[in-house]
Design a protein around this motif. Structure first.
Motif, PDB file in Angstrom:
ATOM      1  N   SER A  11      44.642  28.014 -68.921  1.00  0.00           N
ATOM      2  CA  SER A  11      43.886  27.026 -69.726  1.00  0.00           C
ATOM      3  C   SER A  11      44.695  26.749 -71.052  1.00  0.00           C
ATOM      4  O   SER A  11      44.842  25.833 -71.477  1.00  0.00           O
ATOM      5  N   CYS A  14      47.233  24.589 -70.061  1.00  0.00           N
ATOM      6  CA  CYS A  14      47.004  23.049 -69.810  1.00  0.00           C
ATOM      7  C   CYS A  14      46.421  22.420 -70.957  1.00  0.00           C
ATOM      8  O   CYS A  14      46.109  21.290 -70.856  1.00  0.00           O
ATOM      9  N   LEU A  15      46.560  23.129 -71.946  1.00  0.00           N
ATOM     10  CA  LEU A  15      45.828  22.470 -73.454  1.00  0.00           C
ATOM     11  C   LEU A  15      46.473  21.053 -73.513  1.00  0.00           C
ATOM     12  O   LEU A  15      45.810  20.237 -74.049  1.00  0.00           O
ATOM     13  N   PRO A  19      42.990  16.350 -69.796  1.00  0.00           N
ATOM     14  CA  PRO A  19      42.240  15.559 -70.490  1.00  0.00           C
ATOM     15  C   PRO A  19      41.030  16.264 -70.945  1.00  0.00           C
ATOM     16  O   PRO A  19      40.710  17.460 -70.201  1.00  0.00           O
ATOM     17  N   THR A  20      40.475  16.460 -72.362  1.00  0.00           N
ATOM     18  CA  THR A  20      39.426  17.204 -72.549  1.00  0.00           C
ATOM     19  C   THR A  20      38.227  16.504 -72.137  1.00  0.00           C
ATOM     20  O   THR A  20      38.103  15.315 -72.161  1.00  0.00           O
ATOM     21  N   GLN A  21      37.196  17.423 -71.745  1.00  0.00           N
ATOM     22  CA  GLN A  21      36.048  16.674 -71.061  1.00  0.00           C
ATOM     23  C   GLN A  21      35.069  16.870 -72.515  1.00  0.00           C
ATOM     24  O   GLN A  21      34.617  17.935 -72.730  1.00  0.00           O
ATOM     25  N   ARG A  22      34.715  15.859 -72.921  1.00  0.00           N
ATOM     26  CA  ARG A  22      34.004  15.785 -74.189  1.00  0.00           C
ATOM     27  C   ARG A  22      32.588  15.613 -73.805  1.00  0.00           C
ATOM     28  O   ARG A  22      32.025  14.814 -73.044  1.00  0.00           O
ATOM     29  N   ARG A 154      37.383   7.259 -69.272  1.00  0.00           N
ATOM     30  CA  ARG A 154      38.749   7.985 -69.740  1.00  0.00           C
ATOM     31  C   ARG A 154      39.129   7.219 -70.739  1.00  0.00           C
ATOM     32  O   ARG A 154      39.274   5.951 -70.966  1.00  0.00           O
ATOM     33  N   LYS A 164      43.888  11.289 -72.377  1.00  0.00           N
ATOM     34  CA  LYS A 164      43.716  12.058 -73.648  1.00  0.00           C
ATOM     35  C   LYS A 164      42.303  12.782 -73.420  1.00  0.00           C
ATOM     36  O   LYS A 164      42.199  13.980 -73.566  1.00  0.00           O
ATOM     37  N   SER A 165      41.259  12.116 -73.088  1.00  0.00           N
ATOM     38  CA  SER A 165      39.967  12.705 -73.097  1.00  0.00           C
ATOM     39  C   SER A 165      39.305  12.171 -72.120  1.00  0.00           C
ATOM     40  O   SER A 165      39.545  10.781 -71.662  1.00  0.00           O
TER      41      SER A 165
END
Ligand code: DDQ
Ligand code: CA
Length: 264
Positions: A11, A14-15, A19-22, A154, A164-165
């Motif tokens: 993790s 992969c930062l 994509p960040t799941q917000r 997205r 990006k997220s």
């Protein structure tokens, strides 16, 4: 160096790439009820009934439309149905359209290609490849927001279009699929729901549906004047400066200015 557990090191790796799941805890809470709004027609303008509307967008004081099927990018007006300018795009199926003030960004449905336009009249500056389907697109705070027919929105970097997220769109705990044409407003993103007369207003940060807008009066107004099963509500444009809200549909002969009215 002490070895990190496998999952943690993965993790960390992969930062930078994933994509960040917000989502915040209230995003799916069933008891948070959305506002119910109704779109009322203020003015009716002509719209090209052969335009398979996939994107509607103000750009540098002009109104632009992206049309699918045998599609194009076109500049339109409120005065006449015929486009003032158009660039045919016979090799792809154009979809959502967004503006960052300088450039126009245009998705394609299954061609996995983003078209970037610059200048007036717009000239093709570049094409960028991406993964998956393109449905709706809008620009908000330095990012391009894309729908792809699922319940996920997205957020892309406009420079290279990398994701990006992302957020999942939820209405009282239920994922909302088939999100189509988008329009970025200051306090939320409007999304047409494919083959429905509802437009959702969605919170950028959480994906929570803030409002459900009933636009069935518009479908009612064009009834009997559209033939195709695919002639559905699609196309949302907010006019910068005035805040006027315009809606239309695929193959619809009308383009409407509307106001949103809450319960009395
Ligand atoms: N999408 O806009 C939902 C992303 C794609 C719609 C494709 C609809 C079928 C195309 C065939 C046209 C028939 C008039
Ligand atoms: Ca739009």
């Amino acid at each position: 160096m002490r070895r990190l557990p496998w999952s943690l090191s993965l993790s960390l790796l992969c930062l930078a790439c994933a994509p960040t799941q917000r989502q915040t805890p209230d995003a799916g809470t069933p008891e948070v009820k959305p506002q119910r709004l109704v779109a009322h027609i203020v003015h009716t303008y002509p719209h090209d009934p052969t335009a398979f509307t996939q994107g509607l967008q103000f750009h540098q004081g002009q109104l632009y439309e992206s049309t699918g099927e045998k599609g194009d990018l076109r500049r339109i007006s409120l005065e006449q149905a015929a486009p003032l300018w158009k660039q045919p795009m016979p090799d792809v199926f154009p979809e959502g359209l967004a503006s960052d003030g300088q450039r126009l960004y245009q998705l394609t449905w299954q061609d996995e290609t983003l078209f970037v336009w610059n200048g007036a009249p717009p000239a093709q500056e570049k094409q960028v490849e991406y993964d998956g389907e393109g449905w709706g697109l809008c620009y908000w705070q330095g990012q391009l927001v894309r729908s792809d027919g699922t319940s996920t929105l997205r957020f892309h970097d406009p420079k290279d279009f990398h994701v990006k997220s992302q957020v999942q769109v939820m209405l009282q705990g239920v994922p909302q699929e088939m999100l189509n044409e988008l329009e970025c407003a200051e306090d939320g993103v409007y999304a047409n729901v494919w083959h429905s007369n509802n437009i959702l207003k969605i919170d950028y940060a959480t994906g929570r549906v803030l409002a459900v807008i009933d636009a069935s009066a518009l479908a009612q107004a064009v009834r009997g004047r559209v033939r195709s099963y695919e002639a559905v509500l699609n196309g949302i444009a907010l006019e910068p400066g005035t805040g006027r809200l315009f809606l239309t549909g695929k193959l619809w002969p009308d383009l409407f200015e509307v106001t949103l009215v809450g319960p009395a």
